[in-house]
Design an enzyme around this catalytic site. Structure first.
Site, PDB file in Angstrom:
ATOM      1  N   PHE A 172       0.805  -1.227   0.000  1.00  0.00           N
ATOM      2  CA  PHE A 172       0.000   0.000   0.000  1.00  0.00           C
ATOM      3  C   PHE A 172       0.832   1.267   0.000  1.00  0.00           C
ATOM      4  O   PHE A 172       0.325   2.339  -0.308  1.00  0.00           O
ATOM      5  CB  PHE A 172      -0.933   0.006   1.229  1.00  0.00           C
ATOM      6  N   LYS A 196      -1.252  -7.060  -9.546  1.00  0.00           N
ATOM      7  CA  LYS A 196      -2.229  -7.057  -8.453  1.00  0.00           C
ATOM      8  C   LYS A 196      -1.878  -5.906  -7.527  1.00  0.00           C
ATOM      9  O   LYS A 196      -0.965  -5.978  -6.723  1.00  0.00           O
ATOM     10  CB  LYS A 196      -2.214  -8.383  -7.677  1.00  0.00           C
ATOM     11  N   GLU A 199      -4.910  -3.807  -2.293  1.00  0.00           N
ATOM     12  CA  GLU A 199      -6.367  -3.616  -2.178  1.00  0.00           C
ATOM     13  C   GLU A 199      -6.703  -2.365  -1.386  1.00  0.00           C
ATOM     14  O   GLU A 199      -7.831  -1.920  -1.353  1.00  0.00           O
ATOM     15  CB  GLU A 199      -7.011  -4.862  -1.550  1.00  0.00           C
ATOM     16  N   LYS A 200      -5.679  -1.760  -0.740  1.00  0.00           N
ATOM     17  CA  LYS A 200      -5.940  -0.551   0.051  1.00  0.00           C
ATOM     18  C   LYS A 200      -5.916   0.718  -0.807  1.00  0.00           C
ATOM     19  O   LYS A 200      -6.545   1.711  -0.461  1.00  0.00           O
ATOM     20  CB  LYS A 200      -4.906  -0.430   1.175  1.00  0.00           C
ATOM     21  N   SER A 249       5.120  -7.136   3.139  1.00  0.00           N
ATOM     22  CA  SER A 249       5.567  -7.621   4.449  1.00  0.00           C
ATOM     23  C   SER A 249       6.265  -8.978   4.344  1.00  0.00           C
ATOM     24  O   SER A 249       6.113  -9.691   3.347  1.00  0.00           O
ATOM     25  CB  SER A 249       4.364  -7.751   5.374  1.00  0.00           C
ATOM     26  N   CYS A 304       9.611   2.017   2.997  1.00  0.00           N
ATOM     27  CA  CYS A 304      10.491   0.870   3.214  1.00  0.00           C
ATOM     28  C   CYS A 304      11.881   1.351   3.616  1.00  0.00           C
ATOM     29  O   CYS A 304      12.632   0.632   4.259  1.00  0.00           O
ATOM     30  CB  CYS A 304      10.582   0.050   1.945  1.00  0.00           C
ATOM     31  N   GLU A 404       8.761  -4.531  13.139  1.00  0.00           N
ATOM     32  CA  GLU A 404       8.701  -3.366  12.251  1.00  0.00           C
ATOM     33  C   GLU A 404       7.474  -2.554  12.655  1.00  0.00           C
ATOM     34  O   GLU A 404       6.353  -3.074  12.646  1.00  0.00           O
ATOM     35  CB  GLU A 404       8.574  -3.838  10.797  1.00  0.00           C
TER      36      GLU A 404
HETATM   37  P1  NAD Z   1       1.373  -6.676   2.892  1.00  0.00           P
HETATM   38  O1  NAD Z   1       2.335  -7.783   2.873  1.00  0.00           O
HETATM   39  O2  NAD Z   1       0.290  -6.699   3.917  1.00  0.00           O
HETATM   40  O3  NAD Z   1       0.637  -6.605   1.475  1.00  0.00           O
HETATM   41  C1  NAD Z   1       1.372  -6.638   0.261  1.00  0.00           C
HETATM   42  C2  NAD Z   1       0.609  -7.443  -0.778  1.00  0.00           C
HETATM   43  O4  NAD Z   1       0.540  -8.808  -0.370  1.00  0.00           O
HETATM   44  C3  NAD Z   1      -0.821  -6.967  -0.974  1.00  0.00           C
HETATM   45  O5  NAD Z   1      -1.080  -6.904  -2.347  1.00  0.00           O
HETATM   46  C4  NAD Z   1      -1.661  -8.010  -0.254  1.00  0.00           C
HETATM   47  O6  NAD Z   1      -2.896  -8.220  -0.909  1.00  0.00           O
HETATM   48  C5  NAD Z   1      -0.804  -9.261  -0.312  1.00  0.00           C
HETATM   49  N1  NAD Z   1      -0.920 -10.097   0.897  1.00  0.00           N
HETATM   50  C6  NAD Z   1      -0.907  -9.670   2.191  1.00  0.00           C
HETATM   51  N2  NAD Z   1      -0.987 -10.702   3.035  1.00  0.00           N
HETATM   52  C7  NAD Z   1      -1.041 -11.828   2.272  1.00  0.00           C
HETATM   53  C8  NAD Z   1      -1.120 -13.230   2.567  1.00  0.00           C
HETATM   54  N3  NAD Z   1      -1.168 -13.668   3.814  1.00  0.00           N
HETATM   55  N4  NAD Z   1      -1.148 -14.088   1.530  1.00  0.00           N
HETATM   56  C9  NAD Z   1      -1.108 -13.658   0.269  1.00  0.00           C
HETATM   57  N5  NAD Z   1      -1.030 -12.345  -0.070  1.00  0.00           N
HETATM   58  C10 NAD Z   1      -0.992 -11.438   0.912  1.00  0.00           C
HETATM   59  O7  NAD Z   1       2.213  -5.325   2.975  1.00  0.00           O
HETATM   60  P2  NAD Z   1       1.673  -3.840   3.115  1.00  0.00           P
HETATM   61  O8  NAD Z   1       1.147  -3.658   4.501  1.00  0.00           O
HETATM   62  O9  NAD Z   1       0.809  -3.469   1.983  1.00  0.00           O
HETATM   63  O10 NAD Z   1       3.033  -3.007   2.945  1.00  0.00           O
HETATM   64  C11 NAD Z   1       3.887  -2.709   4.015  1.00  0.00           C
HETATM   65  C12 NAD Z   1       5.077  -3.634   4.066  1.00  0.00           C
HETATM   66  O11 NAD Z   1       5.782  -3.572   2.839  1.00  0.00           O
HETATM   67  C13 NAD Z   1       6.092  -3.253   5.125  1.00  0.00           C
HETATM   68  O12 NAD Z   1       6.559  -4.436   5.735  1.00  0.00           O
HETATM   69  C14 NAD Z   1       7.210  -2.585   4.338  1.00  0.00           C
HETATM   70  O13 NAD Z   1       8.486  -2.643   4.929  1.00  0.00           O
HETATM   71  C15 NAD Z   1       7.171  -3.379   3.081  1.00  0.00           C
HETATM   72  N6  NAD Z   1       7.782  -2.669   1.978  1.00  0.00           N
HETATM   73  C16 NAD Z   1       9.023  -3.075   1.560  1.00  0.00           C
HETATM   74  C17 NAD Z   1       9.644  -2.420   0.507  1.00  0.00           C
HETATM   75  C18 NAD Z   1      10.993  -2.834   0.033  1.00  0.00           C
HETATM   76  O14 NAD Z   1      11.375  -2.436  -1.047  1.00  0.00           O
HETATM   77  N7  NAD Z   1      11.724  -3.645   0.784  1.00  0.00           N
HETATM   78  C19 NAD Z   1       8.987  -1.369  -0.131  1.00  0.00           C
HETATM   79  C20 NAD Z   1       7.729  -1.000   0.308  1.00  0.00           C
HETATM   80  C21 NAD Z   1       7.135  -1.660   1.357  1.00  0.00           C
END
Ligand code: NAD
Length: 519
Positions: A172, A196, A199-200, A249, A304, A404
């Site tokens: 998101f 994809k 969704e937020k 994440s 991130c 985190e």
């Molecule tokens: P998230 O993992 O909750 O969601 C990311 C994507 O994964 C979404 O599209 C979601 O629909 C999907 N998803 C979530 N849980 C899932 C599951 N159990 N099974 C299958 N798909 C699933 O992450 P977020 O809250 O949207 O973003 C924040 C996180 O992203 C933080 O941990 C941040 O550090 C990380 N981030 C990392 C970088 C990097 O380059 N390292 C960059 C941006 C964000």
């Protein structure tokens, strides 16, 4: 007539359903060049984090719709892969022009759905735009290798070829930049793509897809399917998808990495972070304090590369006073308000989680030198606001340090020496980035050599590399071996074919069944 009912911030018209004018707008999927309504019965509300207003609804794409998207991408692949690289690059040239044209509209959409300030939202788009610019030079980036006369009359060369259908799964926090890390590189390499969005906040992806089509991307080359876990699992399992780019994440990333690898796919997975800065006693005061505050609280800590922990070498007291003073002067407000320095965090749950982690810090003996939990923003009383928060005397066994936080919370620690400070950073499981602030070249060089983090800053707080390099997180912040964008990004989206050719009239040697050797 429909157009006037759609807020400017939501972008164009075609990616919304026309059948639900009274209820919130329903976001469409993009399949085979058409924005189509999903038949899904379940949806997820996209919520403006500053107001709790429902901006739109995201469908949980059905299995049939998902398969139709992959099938469209598969069908588009043969002719797209054979489209000259120069033509593919030209579409990227056009796309970067259109993104510049619609920059304000994209930024407005990001602020509405994600909450960050408009200025920061422009940065989100701009950092993605740079990857589009980078993709315009794909031909040079893709040049293969050639060795003449490896054996008598024989030359060998390598060609980089696209993989087929690739997919991207987005978080998101950067609704424009992260989709733009993915599909421009993938399609310019000749792949077709399934995106994809989070969704937020799916709006920026939808606007970008409209722009990509306007730029001339043929039908089926970029497809968008919405949803959450089930859609992601479908992406991992589908036999026609060859590679997955994931950012988000660790829970989701490691699940996707394992599940997709079991199906033989390549995966690049950028995950969570706990980015540290080490501040040496000789660091220049003003510049360092400004950098710490900007990187700690910018985007409400939801980057991130946000800075979440500062390790002061020597006495931290004089530094803390300066930090608190600067953090206190920051304005918490809705991202659409011109004076906002930081906007809301993404959701009520995120706010609750951040506040809970702050409380665990207090319970575990840290000192709350600045508490942003009770901030009230006039006119936006329902927003998910957390003000800048600073905890000092934090130690590495505390939950607030181990987790985190992903919010505007800066943890402060103390170390007696540079060695001890480096040891703290290296023991942390994450390895996205780490910085040092110092005027000593000796300290900086030691830090650069000894630190276990993928991206190193020396007197700069957020070392997010420009696209001609790659985003090189390490340790638990990354899984895979080919990073996003840059040379590694191109390599991720291509596979190597090695050709050996002989063009020479040779006297017949007869048949030899011995292993050919180059003599
Ligand atoms: P998230 O993992 O909750 O969601 C990311 C994507 O994964 C979404 O599209 C979601 O629909 C999907 N998803 C979530 N849980 C899932 C599951 N159990 N099974 C299958 N798909 C699933 O992450 P977020 O809250 O949207 O973003 C924040 C996180 O992203 C933080 O941990 C941040 O550090 C990380 N981030 C990392 C970088 C990097 O380059 N390292 C960059 C941006 C964000």
């Amino acid at each position: 007539p429909m157009k006037s009912q759609i807020p400017f911030a939501l972008g164009g018209i075609s990616h919304f359903s026309t059948t639900t004018q009274s209820s919130p707008l329903r976001v469409r999927n993009l399949i085979g060049g058409e924005f189509v309504d999903s038949q899904a019965s379940s949806t997820i509300d996209v919520i403006n984090p500053a107001t709790q207003e429902v901006v739109s609804q995201v469908p949980l794409t059905t299995n049939e719709e998902f398969k139709a998207a992959v099938s469209a991408a598969k069908q588009a692949f043969p002719s797209w892969r054979n489209t000259p690289i120069t033509s593919r690059q030209r579409i990227m040239f056009k796309l970067q022009e259109l993104i510049r044209r619609d920059m304000d509209k994209l930024a407005m959409n990001i602020t509405t759905e994600q909450g960050k300030t408009l200025k920061d939202a422009h940065g989100d788009v701009f950092r993605g735009l740079e990857v589009v610019e980078h993709a315009c030079g794909m031909a040079s980036l893709q040049m293969g290798e050639f060795v003449s006369n490896v054996s008598n009359g024989i030359d060998t060369y390598s060609i980089r070829e696209p993989l087929g259908v690739c997919a991207g799964i987005c978080p998101f926090n950067f609704p424009a930049m992260i989709p733009l890390w993915m599909f421009p590189m993938a399609v310019t390499c000749g792949n077709t793509f399934i995106l994809k969005p989070s969704e937020k906040d799916p709006g920026a992806s939808m606007i970008l897809a409209e722009l990509a089509m306007e730029a001339g991307l043929p039908s089926g080359v970029l497809n968008i399917v919405h949803g959450s876990n089930d859609t992601v699992n479908n992406i991992c399992d589908h036999g026609d998808i060859k590679a997955i780019s994931f950012v988000g994440s660790n829970t989701a990333g490691m699940h996707i990495y394992a599940r997709a690898a079991a199906k033989g796919k390549r995966v690049q997975s950028n995950m969570g972070a706990k980015n540290h800065a080490i501040v040496m006693p000789d660091a220049s005061t003003d510049a360092t304090l400004n950098a710490l505050v900007a990187a700690g609280f910018g985007a409400a800590g939801q980057r991130c590369m946000a800075l979440s922990t500062v390790v002061f070498v020597g006495d931290s007291k004089p530094w803390l006073e300066g930090l608190v003073e600067r953090a206190n002067s920051l304005k918490v407000n809705a991202g659409s308000e011109p004076d906002a320095d930081l906007g809301p965090v993404i959701s009520r749950q995120a706010k609750e989680r951040i506040c809970r982690l702050i409380q665990t810090g207090v319970a575990n003996g840290a000192t709350l030198v600045l508490d942003g939990r009770n901030v009230v923003v006039p006119g936006y009383e329902n927003g998910n606001f957390v003000g800048p928060t600073i905890l000092s005397n934090v130690t590495s066994n505390m939950e607030c340090y181990e987790e985190e936080i992903f919010g505007p919370v800066l943890l402060c620690m103390q170390a007696d020496s540079l060695e001890e400070a480096i040891d703290i950073v290296n023991k942390n499981k994450y390895g996205n980035g780490a910085s040092i602030f110092t005027t000593s070249g000796v300290a900086a060089r030691k830090f650069q050599n000894d630190i276990e983090a993928g991206q190193v800053g020396i007197n700069v707080p957020i070392p997010v590399p420009l696209p001609f390099f790659s985003f090189t997180g390490s340790k638990a912040s990354f899984a895979g071996d080919l990073n996003f964008y840059g040379k590694a990004g191109m390599q991720f989206y291509t596979q190597i074919k090695t050709v050996t050719q002989q063009w020479k009239d040779l006297p017949s040697q007869g048949v030899s069944l011995a292993m050919p050797t180059s003599q």
